[in-house]
Design an enzyme around this catalytic site. Sequence first.
Site, PDB file in Angstrom:
ATOM      1  N   GLU A 109       0.883  -1.163   0.000  1.00 40.11           N
ATOM      2  CA  GLU A 109       0.000   0.000   0.000  1.00 40.11           C
ATOM      3  C   GLU A 109       0.918   1.210   0.000  1.00 40.11           C
ATOM      4  O   GLU A 109       1.798   1.301   0.859  1.00 40.11           O
ATOM      5  CB  GLU A 109      -0.833   0.039   1.279  1.00 40.11           C
ATOM      6  CG  GLU A 109      -1.935  -0.978   1.342  1.00 40.11           C
ATOM      7  CD  GLU A 109      -2.648  -0.953   2.706  1.00 40.11           C
ATOM      8  OE1 GLU A 109      -3.204   0.096   3.065  1.00 40.11           O
ATOM      9  OE2 GLU A 109      -2.625  -1.971   3.391  1.00 40.11           O
TER      10      GLU A 109
ATOM     11  N   ARG B 181       5.123 -13.002   9.705  1.00 40.76           N
ATOM     12  CA  ARG B 181       5.801 -11.751   9.427  1.00 40.76           C
ATOM     13  C   ARG B 181       7.072 -11.627  10.267  1.00 40.76           C
ATOM     14  O   ARG B 181       7.212 -12.256  11.303  1.00 40.76           O
ATOM     15  CB  ARG B 181       4.886 -10.540   9.609  1.00 40.76           C
ATOM     16  CG  ARG B 181       4.357 -10.293  10.987  1.00 40.76           C
ATOM     17  CD  ARG B 181       3.702  -8.892  11.094  1.00 40.76           C
ATOM     18  NE  ARG B 181       2.737  -8.619  10.037  1.00 40.76           N
ATOM     19  CZ  ARG B 181       2.697  -7.459   9.366  1.00 40.76           C
ATOM     20  NH1 ARG B 181       3.553  -6.485   9.634  1.00 40.76           N
ATOM     21  NH2 ARG B 181       1.788  -7.245   8.449  1.00 40.76           N
TER      22      ARG B 181
ATOM     23  N   LYS C 262       3.745   0.826  10.086  1.00 38.75           N
ATOM     24  CA  LYS C 262       3.918   2.067   9.336  1.00 38.75           C
ATOM     25  C   LYS C 262       3.371   3.265  10.102  1.00 38.75           C
ATOM     26  O   LYS C 262       3.910   4.366  10.011  1.00 38.75           O
ATOM     27  CB  LYS C 262       3.248   1.949   7.964  1.00 38.75           C
ATOM     28  CG  LYS C 262       4.117   1.191   6.982  1.00 38.75           C
ATOM     29  CD  LYS C 262       3.553   1.232   5.584  1.00 38.75           C
ATOM     30  CE  LYS C 262       2.563   0.131   5.384  1.00 38.75           C
ATOM     31  NZ  LYS C 262       2.246  -0.117   3.972  1.00 38.75           N
TER      32      LYS C 262
HETATM   33  P1  ATP Z   1       0.743  -1.858   7.979  1.00 37.32           P
HETATM   34  O1  ATP Z   1       1.817  -1.325   8.868  1.00 37.32           O
HETATM   35  O2  ATP Z   1      -0.185  -0.826   7.469  1.00 37.32           O
HETATM   36  O3  ATP Z   1       0.076  -3.101   8.486  1.00 37.32           O
HETATM   37  P2  ATP Z   1       1.588  -3.616   5.928  1.00 37.32           P
HETATM   38  O4  ATP Z   1       2.676  -4.313   6.590  1.00 37.32           O
HETATM   39  O5  ATP Z   1       0.296  -4.288   5.741  1.00 37.32           O
HETATM   40  O6  ATP Z   1       1.446  -2.259   6.657  1.00 37.32           O
HETATM   41  P3  ATP Z   1       1.728  -3.403   3.070  1.00 37.32           P
HETATM   42  O7  ATP Z   1       2.164  -2.258   2.250  1.00 37.32           O
HETATM   43  O8  ATP Z   1       0.333  -3.850   2.936  1.00 37.32           O
HETATM   44  O9  ATP Z   1       2.072  -3.027   4.557  1.00 37.32           O
HETATM   45  O10 ATP Z   1       2.728  -4.608   2.862  1.00 37.32           O
HETATM   46  C1  ATP Z   1       3.062  -5.113   1.602  1.00 37.32           C
HETATM   47  C2  ATP Z   1       3.459  -6.544   1.737  1.00 37.32           C
HETATM   48  O11 ATP Z   1       4.546  -6.691   2.649  1.00 37.32           O
HETATM   49  C3  ATP Z   1       2.322  -7.376   2.261  1.00 37.32           C
HETATM   50  O12 ATP Z   1       2.161  -8.495   1.399  1.00 37.32           O
HETATM   51  C4  ATP Z   1       2.746  -7.793   3.636  1.00 37.32           C
HETATM   52  O13 ATP Z   1       2.292  -9.085   3.914  1.00 37.32           O
HETATM   53  C5  ATP Z   1       4.271  -7.731   3.566  1.00 37.32           C
HETATM   54  N1  ATP Z   1       4.826  -7.394   4.874  1.00 37.32           N
HETATM   55  C6  ATP Z   1       4.567  -6.295   5.591  1.00 37.32           C
HETATM   56  N2  ATP Z   1       5.192  -6.328   6.779  1.00 37.32           N
HETATM   57  C7  ATP Z   1       5.883  -7.488   6.825  1.00 37.32           C
HETATM   58  C8  ATP Z   1       6.730  -8.118   7.788  1.00 37.32           C
HETATM   59  N3  ATP Z   1       6.988  -7.538   8.969  1.00 37.32           N
HETATM   60  N4  ATP Z   1       7.271  -9.304   7.479  1.00 37.32           N
HETATM   61  C9  ATP Z   1       7.024  -9.873   6.303  1.00 37.32           C
HETATM   62  N5  ATP Z   1       6.238  -9.349   5.349  1.00 37.32           N
HETATM   63  C10 ATP Z   1       5.654  -8.173   5.591  1.00 37.32           C
HETATM   64 MG    MG Z   2      -1.353  -3.997   4.568  1.00 37.57          MG
END
Ligand code: ATP
Ligand code: MG
Length: 564
Positions: A34, A260, A270
Amino acid sequence: MGESVSRNFIERIIDCDIESGKNGGAVVTRFPPEPNGYLHIGHAKSINLNFGLARQYGGRCHLRFDDTNPVKEDMEYINSIMEDIRWLGFDWGEHLYFASSYFDQLYQWAVDLIRAGKAYVDDSSVEEIRAARGTLTEPGTESPFRNRPVEENLDLFRRMKEGEFPDGSKVLRAKIDMAAPNLNMRDPIMYRILHTEHPKTGRKWCIYPMYDWAHGLEDAIEGITHSVCTLEFEDHRPLYDWFIDQLPGVHHPQQIEFARLNIDCTVMSKRKLLQLVTERFVDGWDDPRMPTVCGLRRRGFTPESIKEFCDKIGVSKVDSTVHFSFLEFCLRTDLNRRAQRRMAVLRPLKLTITNYPEDKTEWMEAENNPEDANAGTRLLPFSRHLYIEQDDFRTEAPNKKYFRLAPGKEIRLKHAYYIRCERFETDNEGNVTEVFCTYDPQSRGGWTEDGRVVKGTAHWVSAAHALKAEVRLYDRLFTAEEPGRRTGNFLDDLNPHSLEVITDAWIEPSLAEAAPEEPFQFLRLGYFVADRKDHSKETPVFNRSVSLKESFTKEVLGGSQTSK
Ligand code: ATP
Ligand code: MG
């Protein structure tokens, strides 16, 4: 495809799919950020995984911006995300997509669902909908608008799209089951009204699809075979499957969830990272203390070290926290091979060699990297007036194991001579201001024919030749392993000493040639990088990337991961 024992669970699923001929053997993955913030090390794990799988199986990986929420999104984020992925060493080729370009298709499919009696317009407010949702133990309550006739729903949805209704006055919901054990299936919202300009589609739309409605279908449209995502989406998978099953002929990607990445002493949400930036606890998204990709880059992390880190921690189905020191270990290993050695003195103490001529300069040959035979050598100027590190001198040797400089003690100056301390001077407060030594002219290069043993070695620079530099020493941004755990506010655990700026360090003259982002090992001090933004020949600025030795050896020896 290699030995199955060393393959992770995602690779094993893909191996089976290829063997059974599913998707014609194709592997198409995607990374779907996003655009509402900068990428962090958690994203790097996902990028490494998705682009890595595509590379490994000869498939492709799409970069898709999931820009369904116009309120928080920005071109700045889109550009930074692309830059960071390229820097990490991955390329989406021509496969750059935006969820917003599917808005027409998604709208069409929503109309199809309404026609099939599987979606309805609800006039309830978001609060009313939330209150009627029920709990894990109690079913939800059906909305009074749930059984609206299809024609009325079609008409209202069209008028929602045409801008007749104000924000929040209506939503479109899927008609599934208000008693479903999975809360995500209790008539989830598909569209909301938002009279907001979108960075890509401008004012064309005033209704925007919800993430859960759009996400699975975006993958379907792009023909993604394996939708790899994090565990929190496991409970959403039945909903994504339901949507696709209601739409005949639509490709059905397989969603696979993994844990994650969490790292101790840091935050990765974020929202929290944005707060650190906007409330100026750090100096921007790329502050070297941030776990963002651009922050790590500015700190001196290399793409190779981040890739190595991601490969080593692997993927699993179990949530775990990785020590920040393991990330540092990967960087140290990489820089040990590639960083040239230089001398710098961070906390200078004047040292004068009383038996060395005032006007003489010798050029000492110094190896650039003992780990790399091709790194060559450079010349270091040596003269009567030097700087050494304050830490390398004591007015009195504290014990027999003290091998540094003190009156009467002999040490080696790296790449130069043996010196013996004769005396020192102090200021009125007793601070040592200058140390006086004699050198042994027979010990050039750091050894003598009589085979006399000298245990201590100090680094130094020649006072007349050295350049002044700013050196920034970074430490953990948070002192607690899990920031906010104690008080509920992660800011309470900020490390007040996470940055120390030294403005009067001295560096050897060859560092005048250092290019921004060039890494060095400053002997005995650690790995440093010329700052990407602020460094120049006229005003050298170096960031400490990582210390030379593990300060948390126990953690590394105890394994890179610990289960919570
Ligand atoms: P938010 O902080 O808003 O939850 P988000 O982590 O969902 O943010 P996105 O931009 O939706 O952020 O993430 C893009 C991709 O990165 C998604 O497919 C998510 O699963 C992956 N991702 C985000 N954070 C992690 C993490 N800590 N470890 C592994 N993958 C991640
Ligand atoms: Mg997300």
